[in-house]
Design a protein around this motif. Sequence first.
Motif, mmCIF file in Angstrom:
data_model
loop_
_atom_site.group_PDB
_atom_site.id
_atom_site.type_symbol
_atom_site.label_atom_id
_atom_site.label_comp_id
_atom_site.label_asym_id
_atom_site.label_seq_id
_atom_site.Cartn_x
_atom_site.Cartn_y
_atom_site.Cartn_z
ATOM 1 N N ILE A 42 0.841 -1.197 0.000
ATOM 2 C CA ILE A 42 0.000 0.000 0.000
ATOM 3 C C ILE A 42 0.877 1.249 0.000
ATOM 4 O O ILE A 42 0.614 2.215 -0.737
ATOM 5 N N ARG A 43 1.952 1.225 0.782
ATOM 6 C CA ARG A 43 2.865 2.371 0.822
ATOM 7 C C ARG A 43 3.479 2.610 -0.569
ATOM 8 O O ARG A 43 3.512 3.739 -1.062
ATOM 9 N N SER A 44 3.945 1.519 -1.189
ATOM 10 C CA SER A 44 4.566 1.642 -2.504
ATOM 11 C C SER A 44 3.572 2.132 -3.546
ATOM 12 O O SER A 44 3.896 2.980 -4.391
ATOM 13 N N SER A 45 2.330 1.618 -3.484
ATOM 14 C CA SER A 45 1.305 2.025 -4.443
ATOM 15 C C SER A 45 0.999 3.511 -4.324
ATOM 16 O O SER A 45 0.880 4.226 -5.332
ATOM 17 N N ILE A 46 0.878 4.000 -3.085
ATOM 18 C CA ILE A 46 0.580 5.427 -2.877
ATOM 19 C C ILE A 46 1.746 6.289 -3.346
ATOM 20 O O ILE A 46 1.561 7.335 -3.960
ATOM 21 N N GLN A 47 2.972 5.823 -3.084
ATOM 22 C CA GLN A 47 4.144 6.590 -3.499
ATOM 23 C C GLN A 47 4.261 6.658 -5.023
ATOM 24 O O GLN A 47 4.665 7.672 -5.578
ATOM 25 N N GLN A 48 3.894 5.549 -5.689
ATOM 26 C CA GLN A 48 4.046 5.485 -7.143
ATOM 27 C C GLN A 48 2.865 6.111 -7.889
ATOM 28 O O GLN A 48 3.053 6.775 -8.902
ATOM 29 N N SER A 49 1.642 5.845 -7.388
ATOM 30 C CA SER A 49 0.446 6.233 -8.146
ATOM 31 C C SER A 49 -0.465 7.203 -7.422
ATOM 32 O O SER A 49 -1.496 7.596 -7.967
ATOM 33 N N GLY A 50 -0.125 7.554 -6.190
ATOM 34 C CA GLY A 50 -1.031 8.383 -5.406
ATOM 35 C C GLY A 50 -2.139 7.552 -4.786
ATOM 36 O O GLY A 50 -2.184 6.324 -4.927
ATOM 37 N N LEU A 51 -3.044 8.204 -4.104
ATOM 38 C CA LEU A 51 -4.154 7.524 -3.441
ATOM 39 C C LEU A 51 -5.258 7.253 -4.465
ATOM 40 O O LEU A 51 -5.948 8.179 -4.903
ATOM 41 N N VAL A 52 -5.421 5.977 -4.844
ATOM 42 C CA VAL A 52 -6.397 5.615 -5.868
ATOM 43 C C VAL A 52 -7.801 5.529 -5.280
ATOM 44 O O VAL A 52 -8.762 6.031 -5.853
ATOM 45 N N GLU A 53 -7.921 4.892 -4.120
ATOM 46 C CA GLU A 53 -9.237 4.686 -3.494
ATOM 47 C C GLU A 53 -9.344 5.543 -2.238
ATOM 48 O O GLU A 53 -8.591 5.338 -1.279
ATOM 49 N N PRO A 54 -10.247 6.506 -2.183
ATOM 50 C CA PRO A 54 -10.335 7.388 -1.015
ATOM 51 C C PRO A 54 -10.837 6.640 0.212
ATOM 52 O O PRO A 54 -11.652 5.719 0.095
ATOM 53 N N PRO A 55 -10.368 6.999 1.402
ATOM 54 C CA PRO A 55 -10.905 6.412 2.631
ATOM 55 C C PRO A 55 -12.390 6.754 2.778
ATOM 56 O O PRO A 55 -12.873 7.741 2.214
ATOM 57 N N VAL A 56 -13.088 5.944 3.549
ATOM 58 C CA VAL A 56 -14.513 6.180 3.798
ATOM 59 C C VAL A 56 -14.675 6.621 5.250
ATOM 60 O O VAL A 56 -14.201 5.953 6.170
ATOM 61 N N VAL A 57 -15.345 7.752 5.447
ATOM 62 C CA VAL A 57 -15.559 8.273 6.795
ATOM 63 C C VAL A 57 -17.045 8.578 6.982
ATOM 64 O O VAL A 57 -17.813 8.646 6.023
ATOM 65 N N ALA A 58 -17.433 8.730 8.241
ATOM 66 C CA ALA A 58 -18.793 9.140 8.572
ATOM 67 C C ALA A 58 -18.716 10.234 9.632
ATOM 68 O O ALA A 58 -17.852 10.179 10.516
ATOM 69 N N PRO A 59 -19.577 11.232 9.562
ATOM 70 C CA PRO A 59 -19.572 12.288 10.584
ATOM 71 C C PRO A 59 -19.761 11.698 11.977
ATOM 72 O O PRO A 59 -20.615 10.836 12.182
ATOM 73 N N GLU A 60 -18.957 12.162 12.922
ATOM 74 C CA GLU A 60 -19.069 11.679 14.300
ATOM 75 C C GLU A 60 -20.205 12.424 14.985
ATOM 76 O O GLU A 60 -20.205 13.663 15.060
ATOM 77 N N ARG A 61 -21.163 11.672 15.476
ATOM 78 C CA ARG A 61 -22.343 12.277 16.080
ATOM 79 C C ARG A 61 -21.964 13.038 17.345
ATOM 80 O O ARG A 61 -21.256 12.529 18.204
ATOM 81 N N GLY A 62 -22.435 14.255 17.422
ATOM 82 C CA GLY A 62 -22.174 15.069 18.605
ATOM 83 C C GLY A 62 -20.855 15.806 18.569
ATOM 84 O O GLY A 62 -20.519 16.515 19.519
ATOM 85 N N SER A 63 -20.071 15.636 17.480
ATOM 86 C CA SER A 63 -18.785 16.334 17.374
ATOM 87 C C SER A 63 -18.683 16.960 15.988
ATOM 88 O O SER A 63 -18.286 16.292 15.024
ATOM 89 N N ALA A 64 -19.050 18.192 15.880
ATOM 90 C CA ALA A 64 -19.055 18.879 14.589
ATOM 91 C C ALA A 64 -17.649 18.942 13.998
ATOM 92 O O ALA A 64 -16.685 19.267 14.706
ATOM 93 N N GLY A 65 -17.537 18.613 12.731
ATOM 94 C CA GLY A 65 -16.250 18.672 12.045
ATOM 95 C C GLY A 65 -15.356 17.480 12.294
ATOM 96 O O GLY A 65 -14.219 17.444 11.802
ATOM 97 N N LYS A 66 -15.829 16.498 13.052
ATOM 98 C CA LYS A 66 -15.048 15.292 13.344
ATOM 99 C C LYS A 66 -15.663 14.096 12.612
ATOM 100 O O LYS A 66 -16.880 14.047 12.403
#
Length: 296
Positions: A42-66
């Motif tokens: 994964i490190r080598s892939s990101i270094q060579q090609s950049g981040l191909v698949e974005p991480p998935v996140v969800a808003p944290e309830r009760g914490s704005a901007g987190k």
Amino acid sequence: MSPPQPVAMAFERKTRVIPLADITPLRLVSDDLKKTQKFGQIRSSIQQSGLVEPPVVAPERGSAGKYLLLDGHLRLAVLAEMGTTEVNCLIATDDEAYTYNKRISRLAIVQEHQMILNAIERGVSEEVIAKVLNVNVQHIRLKRRLLSGICPEAIEMLKDKHVPINTFTELRKMKPLRQIEAAQLMVAMNKYSVSYAKSLLGATPQSQLIDTAKPKKIDGLSDEQIALMEQESANLDREFRLLEETYGDDHLDLVLATGYVKRLIENARLVRFLAQHYPELLMEFQKITDSPQAHS
């Protein structure tokens, strides 16, 4: 009859750039995990090609901007190592509806073989593939020739299994019918190691080998011992097939138990609590849900 309800979107239509400091992982990336080949790839892939698949996140309830990190823990750890301060993320609309990395199957070696062939057909060189995957180019060549001499029926049975490369080397020494029998035993035993494949080869009659004229030699065993091994293997095969009839009930109980644990840690709030207060317990639960029974 009530009108159909619109389908809710699982993710927002647009990605969002988020500071790494505002993202809370739900899994621990240990130092041992950072030393694995997978992390290095994964490190080598990101270094060579950049981040191909974005991480998935969800808003944290009760914490704005987190945000809670649902998928992409290794990618985020690599970015943090590289000194990256923000990342483009896919935003999930419900932190309970998407279970981090549990809906994603790890790539089996036969699938890797097919992906390598597809990349080569598109003009990507073996050297470039090796560089992206952080492996020696000879390793890519071995995977490209992986299924040479393997019959289609055995390939079909092993296509989604995690089988070492050298296991296919042992299978290649057998005739197609014996390859099928060996693959069936591997699947039934959930055992794909090279040593197990060698034992199956050792128990294979000379007539079922590709090179029938070449005497079968196994280090440390005489011809009489090899013949006895073949006979015992045939007896064990018959006994094993009889035991399969009683295996189902025990396996069902195990699947139900691991399924219950899996459902528990699909609850983002519970995972967040365990990660904060009982990280060792969370890691043990994750080991259980990563077992083959959890994906049955």
